[in-house]
Design an enzyme around this catalytic site. Structure first.
Site, PDB file in Angstrom:
ATOM      1  N   ILE A   9     -36.418  19.000 -36.499  1.00 20.39           N
ATOM      2  CA  ILE A   9     -37.268  18.360 -35.592  1.00 20.39           C
ATOM      3  C   ILE A   9     -38.607  17.800 -36.422  1.00 20.39           C
ATOM      4  CG2 ILE A   9     -38.619  20.667 -35.271  1.00 20.39           C
ATOM      5  CD1 ILE A   9     -37.801  17.904 -32.605  1.00 20.39           C
ATOM      6  N   SER A  34     -41.905  23.460 -47.932  1.00 19.21           N
ATOM      7  CA  SER A  34     -40.273  23.346 -47.652  1.00 19.21           C
ATOM      8  C   SER A  34     -39.849  23.712 -48.970  1.00 19.21           C
ATOM      9  CB  SER A  34     -40.030  21.817 -47.545  1.00 19.21           C
ATOM     10  OG  SER A  34     -38.652  21.869 -47.538  1.00 19.21           O
ATOM     11  N   LYS A  85     -42.372  25.069 -30.248  1.00 17.77           N
ATOM     12  CA  LYS A  85     -41.928  25.962 -29.167  1.00 17.77           C
ATOM     13  C   LYS A  85     -40.410  26.663 -29.625  1.00 17.77           C
ATOM     14  CE  LYS A  85     -37.987  24.972 -27.782  1.00 17.77           C
ATOM     15  NZ  LYS A  85     -36.725  24.466 -28.110  1.00 17.77           N
ATOM     16  N   ASP A  90     -33.366  28.542 -26.135  1.00 19.62           N
ATOM     17  CA  ASP A  90     -34.112  27.593 -26.835  1.00 19.62           C
ATOM     18  C   ASP A  90     -34.181  26.398 -26.346  1.00 19.62           C
ATOM     19  OD1 ASP A  90     -35.020  27.020 -29.904  1.00 19.62           O
ATOM     20  OD2 ASP A  90     -33.712  25.156 -29.058  1.00 19.62           O
TER      21      ASP A  90
HETATM   22  P1  NAP Z   1     -33.921  23.666 -38.429  1.00 15.01           P
HETATM   23  O1  NAP Z   1     -33.860  22.144 -39.038  1.00 15.01           O
HETATM   24  O2  NAP Z   1     -32.742  24.567 -38.585  1.00 15.01           O
HETATM   25  O3  NAP Z   1     -34.959  24.266 -39.455  1.00 15.01           O
HETATM   26  C1  NAP Z   1     -36.352  23.807 -39.718  1.00 15.01           C
HETATM   27  C2  NAP Z   1     -36.753  24.104 -40.962  1.00 15.01           C
HETATM   28  O4  NAP Z   1     -37.213  25.409 -41.058  1.00 15.01           O
HETATM   29  C3  NAP Z   1     -35.511  24.218 -42.087  1.00 15.01           C
HETATM   30  O5  NAP Z   1     -35.218  22.905 -42.464  1.00 15.01           O
HETATM   31  C4  NAP Z   1     -36.054  25.097 -43.293  1.00 15.01           C
HETATM   32  O6  NAP Z   1     -36.903  24.143 -44.023  1.00 15.01           O
HETATM   33  C5  NAP Z   1     -37.275  26.038 -42.459  1.00 15.01           C
HETATM   34  N1  NAP Z   1     -36.637  27.287 -42.383  1.00 15.01           N
HETATM   35  C6  NAP Z   1     -35.487  27.580 -41.789  1.00 15.01           C
HETATM   36  N2  NAP Z   1     -34.956  28.887 -41.863  1.00 15.01           N
HETATM   37  C7  NAP Z   1     -36.317  29.319 -42.373  1.00 15.01           C
HETATM   38  C8  NAP Z   1     -36.565  30.852 -42.855  1.00 15.01           C
HETATM   39  N3  NAP Z   1     -35.821  31.767 -42.686  1.00 15.01           N
HETATM   40  N4  NAP Z   1     -37.997  30.821 -43.332  1.00 15.01           N
HETATM   41  C9  NAP Z   1     -38.655  29.798 -43.662  1.00 15.01           C
HETATM   42  N5  NAP Z   1     -38.317  28.526 -43.203  1.00 15.01           N
HETATM   43  C10 NAP Z   1     -37.127  28.352 -42.592  1.00 15.01           C
HETATM   44  O7  NAP Z   1     -34.497  23.868 -37.165  1.00 15.01           O
HETATM   45  P2  NAP Z   1     -35.236  22.904 -36.161  1.00 15.01           P
HETATM   46  O8  NAP Z   1     -34.124  22.134 -35.303  1.00 15.01           O
HETATM   47  O9  NAP Z   1     -36.089  21.727 -36.845  1.00 15.01           O
HETATM   48  O10 NAP Z   1     -36.182  23.737 -35.176  1.00 15.01           O
HETATM   49  C11 NAP Z   1     -37.411  24.327 -35.681  1.00 15.01           C
HETATM   50  C12 NAP Z   1     -38.223  24.482 -34.354  1.00 15.01           C
HETATM   51  O11 NAP Z   1     -38.300  23.376 -33.686  1.00 15.01           O
HETATM   52  C13 NAP Z   1     -37.297  25.505 -33.423  1.00 15.01           C
HETATM   53  O12 NAP Z   1     -38.383  26.415 -32.943  1.00 15.01           O
HETATM   54  C14 NAP Z   1     -36.743  24.819 -32.311  1.00 15.01           C
HETATM   55  O13 NAP Z   1     -36.638  25.447 -31.255  1.00 15.01           O
HETATM   56  C15 NAP Z   1     -37.794  23.698 -32.382  1.00 15.01           C
HETATM   57  N6  NAP Z   1     -37.373  22.393 -31.741  1.00 15.01           N
HETATM   58  C16 NAP Z   1     -36.083  21.749 -32.202  1.00 15.01           C
HETATM   59  C17 NAP Z   1     -35.518  20.899 -31.586  1.00 15.01           C
HETATM   60  C18 NAP Z   1     -34.332  20.161 -32.070  1.00 15.01           C
HETATM   61  O14 NAP Z   1     -34.032  19.054 -31.361  1.00 15.01           O
HETATM   62  N7  NAP Z   1     -33.774  20.455 -33.292  1.00 15.01           N
HETATM   63  C19 NAP Z   1     -36.411  20.065 -30.597  1.00 15.01           C
HETATM   64  C20 NAP Z   1     -37.657  20.572 -30.297  1.00 15.01           C
HETATM   65  C21 NAP Z   1     -38.160  21.695 -30.729  1.00 15.01           C
HETATM   66  P3  NAP Z   1     -37.314  24.054 -45.499  1.00 15.01           P
HETATM   67  O15 NAP Z   1     -35.701  24.250 -46.019  1.00 15.01           O
HETATM   68  O16 NAP Z   1     -37.948  22.934 -45.705  1.00 15.01           O
HETATM   69  O17 NAP Z   1     -37.842  25.346 -46.060  1.00 15.01           O
END
Ligand code: NAP
Length: 307
Positions: free
Chosen positions: A13, A35, A89, A167
């Site tokens: 995201i 990150s 969120k 989610d």
């Molecule tokens: P993601 O790509 O799986 O994770 C985002 C980043 O968070 C990872 O690249 C990592 O970054 C960091 N991370 C992951 N696990 C971690 C941990 N245990 N401790 C610290 N950092 C950690 O997830 P995402 O899809 O972007 O979603 C993140 C948030 O945005 C969620 O709450 C989700 O509900 C919300 N969201 C997502 C979407 C969607 O389409 N994916 C849409 C709207 C909202 P680094 O490797 O850079 O540290």
């Protein structure tokens, strides 16, 4: 004044929405990222939040685009250091955690914002205004998508605190709680947990409602083919349908508005306004529904799920 912001978590995201929205908003300068594995060209990166907070006292605001499970520790560190905080969120993995962050922000005199990006979908305000003087007879939420397509390999989503199908489902609940003229609460729920997972892959919710008004939500993460993010509301003056996650509004089958995507642009505008006015925005109504669905939900075990 241009505010310096740090973006934490350079994942899906962050790349899809946060980075372009910050770049397009003259109120913000992306001054650093945090990150563990990634970086953004031309932007200073820190592996840990404590290190960034120590090195960059000039950064006023921290935006957290990480999964809900680690969010509390990151948010607390930023607030303790006197920074404003913007939360993806869901704002945390439990209500108590989020209340603690809200209290800490208040003590520190900084702004905190629980964002709900789906509330910023183009047709949500039109739906709220249209519904304000109508008698609602039925509300049906149908939020069905393919988890393999939208969350490829994201194991955290099936781990405790990851919310599972809530989610995406919480996005529907964020719209519902924005457009309904009165509050509702969860009466019962059925949650389907894959045999090998800790969070549900599907959920059916019934909301308590005035007599004669049926209000339900069906969330499912196993939908292949066309994806469905619809809210249908029957009223005394016609049928409202919000589809495409709030981007399209139809009344009695006629398209009234079909908008474009400004969701994250609006979130960063709102955060700038909150920081400017010294206010916070922590509406937790969507999260209360999720917590209640987990509390009241009947558990069913279904086939194991593998990405
Ligand atoms: P993601 O790509 O799986 O994770 C985002 C980043 O968070 C990872 O690249 C990592 O970054 C960091 N991370 C992951 N696990 C971690 C941990 N245990 N401790 C610290 N950092 C950690 O997830 P995402 O899809 O972007 O979603 C993140 C948030 O945005 C969620 O709450 C989700 O509900 C919300 N969201 C997502 C979407 C969607 O389409 N994916 C849409 C709207 C909202 P680094 O490797 O850079 O540290």
């Amino acid at each position: 004044m241009v505010e310096k912001i740090a973006l934490v978590g350079i994942g899906k995201i962050a790349r899809d929405q946060h980075l372009p929205s910050i770049a397009a908003n003259p109120d913000w300068e992306l001054a650093a990222t945090v990150s563990r594995h990634a970086s953004v060209d031309g932007v200073e990166n820190h592996a840990g939040i404590e290190e960034m907070l120590e090195a960059r006292p000039d950064i006023s605001t921290v935006s957290l685009a990480i999964p809900p499970q680690p969010r509390f520790a990151y948010a607390r560190a930023a607030l303790e250091a006197g920074r404003h905080v913007m939360l993806e969120k869901p704002p945390g993995q439990s209500l108590a955690e989020i209340h603690a962050l809200e209290n800490l922000a208040w003590k520190k005199g900084v702004s905190i914002y629980a964002t709900w990006h789906s509330r910023e979908a183009d047709c949500v305000p039109n739906a709220r205004i249209w519904l304000a003087d109508k008698q609602i007879r039925r509300l049906t939420i149908t939020w069905k998508e393919d988890v393999r397509r939208w969350h490829p390999g994201q194991e955290w989503i099936f781990e405790p605190g990851g919310l599972g199908v809530f989610d995406p489902g919480i996005n529907a609940l964020s719209i519902m709680t924005e457009i309904l003229p009165w509050p509702v609460h969860v009466e019962s729920a059925v949650l389907q947990f894959p045999d090998n997972r800790d969070t549900p892959i599907a959920a059916d919710i019934v909301f308590a409602n005035p007599p004669g008004v049926e209000m339900t939500a069906a969330f499912d993460w196993r939908q292949e083919g066309p994806q469905t993010w619809d809210i249908d509301i029957e009223t005394d003056a016609g049928h409202l349908r919000l589809s495409s996650g709030g981007a399209k509004l139809e009344i009695d089958g006629e398209t009234v508005k079909e908008g474009s995507d400004h969701e994250y642009a609006n979130l960063y505008k709102r955060m700038a306004a909150l920081v400017g006015s010294g206010e916070s925005d922590m509406d937790l109504a969507p999260m209360v529904h999720v917590a209640d669905a987990f509390t009241l939900g009947k558990r069913q075990v279904v086939d194991a799920f593998h990405f």
